[in-house]
Design a protein around this motif. Sequence first.
Motif, PDB file in Angstrom:
ATOM      1  N   ALA A 627       0.828  -1.205   0.000  1.00  0.00           N
ATOM      2  CA  ALA A 627       0.000   0.000   0.000  1.00  0.00           C
ATOM      3  C   ALA A 627       0.861   1.252   0.000  1.00  0.00           C
ATOM      4  CB  ALA A 627      -0.932  -0.013   1.213  1.00  0.00           C
ATOM      5  N   LEU A 628       1.929   1.234   0.779  1.00  0.00           N
ATOM      6  CA  LEU A 628       2.824   2.388   0.849  1.00  0.00           C
ATOM      7  C   LEU A 628       3.490   2.643  -0.503  1.00  0.00           C
ATOM      8  CD1 LEU A 628       4.021   4.526   2.724  1.00  0.00           C
ATOM      9  CD2 LEU A 628       5.834   2.899   3.285  1.00  0.00           C
ATOM     10  N   ALA A 629       3.859   1.576  -1.210  1.00  0.00           N
ATOM     11  CA  ALA A 629       4.483   1.733  -2.530  1.00  0.00           C
ATOM     12  C   ALA A 629       3.520   2.382  -3.517  1.00  0.00           C
ATOM     13  CB  ALA A 629       4.940   0.370  -3.048  1.00  0.00           C
ATOM     14  N   LYS A 630       2.249   1.964  -3.488  1.00  0.00           N
ATOM     15  CA  LYS A 630       1.253   2.574  -4.378  1.00  0.00           C
ATOM     16  C   LYS A 630       1.093   4.056  -4.069  1.00  0.00           C
ATOM     17  CE  LYS A 630      -0.183  -1.199  -6.589  1.00  0.00           C
ATOM     18  NZ  LYS A 630      -0.065  -1.373  -8.045  1.00  0.00           N
ATOM     19  N   ALA A 631       1.028   4.400  -2.802  1.00  0.00           N
ATOM     20  CA  ALA A 631       0.886   5.803  -2.420  1.00  0.00           C
ATOM     21  C   ALA A 631       2.116   6.611  -2.840  1.00  0.00           C
ATOM     22  CB  ALA A 631       0.663   5.917  -0.912  1.00  0.00           C
ATOM     23  N   THR A 632       3.290   6.002  -2.737  1.00  0.00           N
ATOM     24  CA  THR A 632       4.531   6.692  -3.115  1.00  0.00           C
ATOM     25  C   THR A 632       4.557   6.973  -4.616  1.00  0.00           C
ATOM     26  OG1 THR A 632       5.707   5.609  -1.301  1.00  0.00           O
ATOM     27  CG2 THR A 632       7.037   6.552  -3.071  1.00  0.00           C
ATOM     28  N   GLN A 633       4.175   5.986  -5.425  1.00  0.00           N
ATOM     29  CA  GLN A 633       4.141   6.178  -6.878  1.00  0.00           C
ATOM     30  C   GLN A 633       3.162   7.285  -7.256  1.00  0.00           C
ATOM     31  OE1 GLN A 633       3.151   2.241  -8.231  1.00  0.00           O
ATOM     32  NE2 GLN A 633       5.097   1.383  -7.530  1.00  0.00           N
ATOM     33  N   TYR A 634       2.008   7.290  -6.607  1.00  0.00           N
ATOM     34  CA  TYR A 634       1.026   8.341  -6.890  1.00  0.00           C
ATOM     35  C   TYR A 634       1.551   9.712  -6.488  1.00  0.00           C
ATOM     36  CZ  TYR A 634      -3.044  11.336  -6.224  1.00  0.00           C
ATOM     37  OH  TYR A 634      -3.907  12.398  -6.254  1.00  0.00           O
ATOM     38  N   ALA A 635       2.208   9.784  -5.328  1.00  0.00           N
ATOM     39  CA  ALA A 635       2.752  11.063  -4.865  1.00  0.00           C
ATOM     40  C   ALA A 635       3.794  11.590  -5.846  1.00  0.00           C
ATOM     41  CB  ALA A 635       3.352  10.907  -3.472  1.00  0.00           C
ATOM     42  N   GLU A 636       4.603  10.696  -6.405  1.00  0.00           N
ATOM     43  CA  GLU A 636       5.588  11.124  -7.392  1.00  0.00           C
ATOM     44  C   GLU A 636       4.896  11.667  -8.635  1.00  0.00           C
ATOM     45  OE1 GLU A 636       7.948   7.638  -7.971  1.00  0.00           O
ATOM     46  OE2 GLU A 636       9.319   8.121  -6.324  1.00  0.00           O
ATOM     47  N   TRP A 637       3.830  11.016  -9.061  1.00  0.00           N
ATOM     48  CA  TRP A 637       3.063  11.505 -10.226  1.00  0.00           C
ATOM     49  C   TRP A 637       2.497  12.885  -9.942  1.00  0.00           C
ATOM     50  CZ3 TRP A 637      -2.020  12.909 -11.172  1.00  0.00           C
ATOM     51  CH2 TRP A 637      -2.407  12.980 -12.517  1.00  0.00           C
ATOM     52  N   ARG A 638       1.998  13.088  -8.734  1.00  0.00           N
ATOM     53  CA  ARG A 638       1.424  14.392  -8.372  1.00  0.00           C
ATOM     54  C   ARG A 638       2.489  15.489  -8.350  1.00  0.00           C
ATOM     55  NH1 ARG A 638      -3.533  14.544  -5.041  1.00  0.00           N
ATOM     56  NH2 ARG A 638      -2.740  16.459  -4.114  1.00  0.00           N
ATOM     57  N   ARG A 639       3.705  15.135  -7.921  1.00  0.00           N
ATOM     58  CA  ARG A 639       4.754  16.150  -7.805  1.00  0.00           C
ATOM     59  C   ARG A 639       5.324  16.576  -9.155  1.00  0.00           C
ATOM     60  NH1 ARG A 639       6.248  13.067  -3.236  1.00  0.00           N
ATOM     61  NH2 ARG A 639       7.790  11.888  -4.438  1.00  0.00           N
ATOM     62  N   ARG A 640       5.148  15.758 -10.146  1.00  0.00           N
ATOM     63  CA  ARG A 640       5.687  16.120 -11.454  1.00  0.00           C
ATOM     64  C   ARG A 640       4.978  17.362 -11.982  1.00  0.00           C
ATOM     65  NH1 ARG A 640       4.912  10.043 -13.647  1.00  0.00           N
ATOM     66  NH2 ARG A 640       6.615   9.078 -12.497  1.00  0.00           N
ATOM     67  N   SER A 641       5.717  18.188 -12.679  1.00  0.00           N
ATOM     68  CA  SER A 641       5.089  19.357 -13.297  1.00  0.00           C
ATOM     69  C   SER A 641       4.094  18.863 -14.334  1.00  0.00           C
ATOM     70  CB  SER A 641       6.147  20.236 -13.970  1.00  0.00           C
ATOM     71  OG  SER A 641       6.855  19.500 -14.949  1.00  0.00           O
ATOM     72  N   ASP A 642       3.001  19.574 -14.471  1.00  0.00           N
ATOM     73  CA  ASP A 642       1.971  19.188 -15.428  1.00  0.00           C
ATOM     74  C   ASP A 642       2.489  19.512 -16.823  1.00  0.00           C
ATOM     75  OD1 ASP A 642      -0.311  18.283 -16.507  1.00  0.00           O
ATOM     76  OD2 ASP A 642      -1.609  19.874 -15.760  1.00  0.00           O
ATOM     77  N   SER A 643       3.190  18.541 -17.424  1.00  0.00           N
ATOM     78  CA  SER A 643       3.908  18.799 -18.668  1.00  0.00           C
ATOM     79  C   SER A 643       2.959  19.192 -19.786  1.00  0.00           C
ATOM     80  CB  SER A 643       4.730  17.565 -19.055  1.00  0.00           C
ATOM     81  OG  SER A 643       3.894  16.433 -19.197  1.00  0.00           O
ATOM     82  N   ARG A 644       3.522  19.813 -20.784  1.00  0.00           N
ATOM     83  CA  ARG A 644       2.715  20.401 -21.853  1.00  0.00           C
ATOM     84  C   ARG A 644       2.666  19.474 -23.067  1.00  0.00           C
ATOM     85  NH1 ARG A 644       6.043  22.263 -25.798  1.00  0.00           N
ATOM     86  NH2 ARG A 644       8.273  22.232 -25.287  1.00  0.00           N
ATOM     87  N   ILE A 645       1.696  19.754 -23.923  1.00  0.00           N
ATOM     88  CA  ILE A 645       1.645  19.110 -25.235  1.00  0.00           C
ATOM     89  C   ILE A 645       2.465  19.987 -26.171  1.00  0.00           C
ATOM     90  CG2 ILE A 645       0.154  18.407 -27.133  1.00  0.00           C
ATOM     91  CD1 ILE A 645      -2.098  18.162 -25.009  1.00  0.00           C
ATOM     92  N   PRO A 646       3.547  19.484 -26.739  1.00  0.00           N
ATOM     93  CA  PRO A 646       4.444  20.353 -27.498  1.00  0.00           C
ATOM     94  C   PRO A 646       3.789  20.911 -28.752  1.00  0.00           C
ATOM     95  CG  PRO A 646       5.048  18.058 -27.808  1.00  0.00           C
ATOM     96  CD  PRO A 646       3.995  18.083 -26.744  1.00  0.00           C
ATOM     97  N   ASP A 647       4.182  22.116 -29.088  1.00  0.00           N
ATOM     98  CA  ASP A 647       3.716  22.746 -30.319  1.00  0.00           C
ATOM     99  C   ASP A 647       4.558  22.240 -31.481  1.00  0.00           C
ATOM    100  OD1 ASP A 647       2.319  24.414 -32.001  1.00  0.00           O
ATOM    101  OD2 ASP A 647       3.702  26.093 -31.707  1.00  0.00           O
ATOM    102  N   LEU A 648       3.898  21.872 -32.570  1.00  0.00           N
ATOM    103  CA  LEU A 648       4.593  21.394 -33.769  1.00  0.00           C
ATOM    104  C   LEU A 648       4.231  22.338 -34.914  1.00  0.00           C
ATOM    105  CD1 LEU A 648       3.841  17.577 -33.374  1.00  0.00           C
ATOM    106  CD2 LEU A 648       5.943  18.780 -32.720  1.00  0.00           C
ATOM    107  N   PRO A 649       4.934  23.458 -35.036  1.00  0.00           N
ATOM    108  CA  PRO A 649       4.517  24.494 -35.980  1.00  0.00           C
ATOM    109  C   PRO A 649       4.593  24.081 -37.443  1.00  0.00           C
ATOM    110  CG  PRO A 649       6.677  24.997 -35.028  1.00  0.00           C
ATOM    111  CD  PRO A 649       6.131  23.841 -34.271  1.00  0.00           C
ATOM    112  N   ASP A 650       5.399  23.054 -37.767  1.00  0.00           N
ATOM    113  CA  ASP A 650       5.522  22.648 -39.161  1.00  0.00           C
ATOM    114  C   ASP A 650       4.441  21.670 -39.605  1.00  0.00           C
ATOM    115  OD1 ASP A 650       6.575  20.763 -37.411  1.00  0.00           O
ATOM    116  OD2 ASP A 650       8.010  19.983 -38.869  1.00  0.00           O
ATOM    117  N   VAL A 651       3.530  21.293 -38.707  1.00  0.00           N
ATOM    118  CA  VAL A 651       2.447  20.371 -39.065  1.00  0.00           C
ATOM    119  C   VAL A 651       1.393  21.111 -39.875  1.00  0.00           C
ATOM    120  CG1 VAL A 651       0.512  19.064 -38.117  1.00  0.00           C
ATOM    121  CG2 VAL A 651       2.801  18.767 -37.167  1.00  0.00           C
TER     122      VAL A 651
END
Length: 899
Positions: A627-651
């Motif tokens: 249970a502690l391992a599951k909570a730790t993995q989730y906490a790491e996911w929460r701490r990550r910056s909410d990454s962006r969807i990259p812009d692809l200007p040549d599309v």
Amino acid sequence: MTPDQYDSQPPAGYPAEFEADVVLRDGATAHLRPITPDDADLLVAFYARVSDSSKYYRFFAPYPQLSDRDVARFTQVDYHDRLALIVTVGSEMIGVGRYERTGRRTAEVAFLIEDAHQGRGLGQLLLEHLAQGARENGIARFVAEVLPDNRKMITVFTEAGYKVAREFEDGVIMVEFDIAPTDTSFGVMQAREQRSEALSIARLLTPSAVAVIGASRREGTIGNALLRNLRDGGFTGRLYAVNTDTDADEIEGVPAHPTIRDVDDTIDLAVVAVRAEMVADVVLDCANKGVRGLVVVSSGFAEIGDEGRKRQRYLAGLARSYGMRVIGPNALGLINTAAGVSLNATLSPLMPSRGRVAFFCQSGALGVPILADMVRRGLGLSSFVSAGNRADVSGNDLMQFWYSDEATEVVLLYLESLGNPRKFSRVSRRLARRKPVVALKSGRTTQGVPLGQMVRRSQLPAATVESMFRQSGLIGVDTTGELFDVAQLLAHQPLPKGRRVAIVSNSDALTLLALDTMAGCGLDVAGEPRNLSADATAEDFGAALSEVFADERVHSVVVIYTPPVQSNGAEVAQVLAAAAAGSDKPVVSTFLASRSVPAELRVPDGHGGAARGSIPSFLNPQYAVGALAKATQYAEWRRRSDSRIPDLPDVDTRAAEDFVAEYLQRHPHGADLNDADRQMLLSFYGISVLPAFPVQSADEAVERAADLGFEVILKATAEQWRMRPDLADIWRHIHDEDDMRGAWDEMTRTFGVASDPERAQFVVQKMAPPGVPVVISALEDVSFGPVVSFGLSGVATDLLGDRAYRMPPLTTRDAAEMVREVRAAPLLYGYRGSDPVDISAIENLLHRVSRLTLDLEEVVKLDLRSVLVGAQGATVLDACIRIAPNEKPRQDTPARRLT
């Protein structure tokens, strides 16, 4: 869908895919669909109810009634250059929106909403769906004329999230905007969707008056159990019994009536327990009574076959068309433990204590033991819904509600199927950013769907669901026991701030179990475990605990206490509770082998439950550490910056869409693209494939190699020869004519095709820079929509299923995780002295494939099946693309709908 439409035939060209059940701003439902010539009388009646001022705003002049010519023009549309959508509740139209093409990619848009229904969000809904239809018909821009004092309509446009240009001309405001979805417009849609769907669920969970239809005084019947559980559960509102077979004034002490129409009160929620064939009539009675929602416990629907499936579709459509949401059919029911409600509208007599955990369950049979287990563990509930066949209300709806529900801090999901995986991924990811979501998905290995749940069957491997859970930040578990273990921790303890765990124990054997489990879960030991003697005193525990809680290197604490003979551990519990009080480090314990929150470790919450700060206990250290391992993995996911969807200007999305439309005109049933078409389509997304030239003889191979300046390869591309572990399908480093002729002789002899080289389908291709071969693929799944996968090339990785999956759009974090989570990933990072490859080049390709498959749902399959990634860049050596008509549109679109 209304009763008279259920078996009707739509007119020729009618776009049935534009039909949608929708939730309005106040939480009620309605039906949205294209207009037909048969709607003439409906339109005339609607127009008669619209006020003169609303008509003036629509036509810029007094327009008291519609002429026959008007009615014909407004109801007879081609659904392409002229499209009109209407919103109905029951048998009445309450709003209409339309566009008319004014140029190749431009159309004028207009709305008319019945005055009594203005302010319910119909304008925004119509605009979303008109824009969706317009985009599919090649329109890219809307224009509108609005009178300056028509503030409501101006608000519809300005708050839609599009970039709106306005000009004032001749006393009229000219509005113009592109209708391509943007991050802003999609964000606006999601926020509105969340508010309206959350409110629709709140109406079900917080009724002031409930009627049990099919109530009975006979013990052992469903109607009797429902009535008793509602009464004995302490429901704070008004309760009524309805049974057509009785003229009694009361049943089980509850006021009784023969029909719901006879109840002299406003009913918010009806709990239905009548025969399946009677349910439709009950729905109509409830609609006439103004009931807001239904819990249908009755069975006899989709779980019995085709007749039941038809009955279930009719039930959902009928209820929604009259503004009602439905839980069920074949449902266990719902629970709300809030002090002002205390609602137990289920078949379970157990009413859990009030708590911070919410639970959604699809299985009625499993719901009863689940509730029993929660009660045994002392795990309090905020709300519980068992949706049964899930004809209407789903886990997506409940997650929308729990997102803003202050009483809920942890969400549990037991899922047997995913009706709309794309929406599930989007909604759960948003919820997981705010609250932990623990999910158990059954049928992962078999991809089975229980009887009664009418969902699109996915052909994707089970790993896709697990990847989607990771992508969305869900905590995936494998058993119901693990589900509650994780819930116990999350409901009472803070999230870990890292992976380092300290162990305080008086059992060497159990300490070893904990260490083994930590190693398997990826947790790190903070220093040496504090191993105390078997007869360690409370003081001994206190000293060890003081050390670990004071140690800044420690992120979490595991306490194992096995008492000596004739000791109940009360003193140790007091010491543990005191040491943990006020700490921001989560604590789990194996305390007297208890599987709950022991009274000695409980912080009372004021209403019989355990407050935050209470210390959960598990049967053994393996469960506690898991249970502690599951909570730790989730906490790491929460701490990550909410990454962006990259812009692809040549599309160039528009050029790609035009290419696909033109291709399908040439191949109406779909086909695999040839080399030239593949190169063309991929070029719109900045992807190039190293050209390969088919050859059928040694002379032709020599000639083509000379044209390329040699330094080429000879490759067999026939499917039966590719990736054969016992054959080399590629001959590299061909420098001159002698090399080519030698390669030709050897390969035709090896493949046994010397007399017929075409069987091996040989090609000559320029040598690419050295690197590691990888595969990037995308598949349009009937359930999940587009799914992108990544892995290393090779028979072994194929057999082991070593692939990473994600649902577009991919954020920068998604792409990075895909590359790193495959088991063969070390080969990309300099394994055994080899040179590391250009990881950013892989991620760039993943983003481009993701964007392509997200934009073009007609691209049903795309394989970059041979990509060579070197120290600098990646070379695509081979690709396969199939385009086919989209027979079943994706379920999660930029226009809100219930699915």
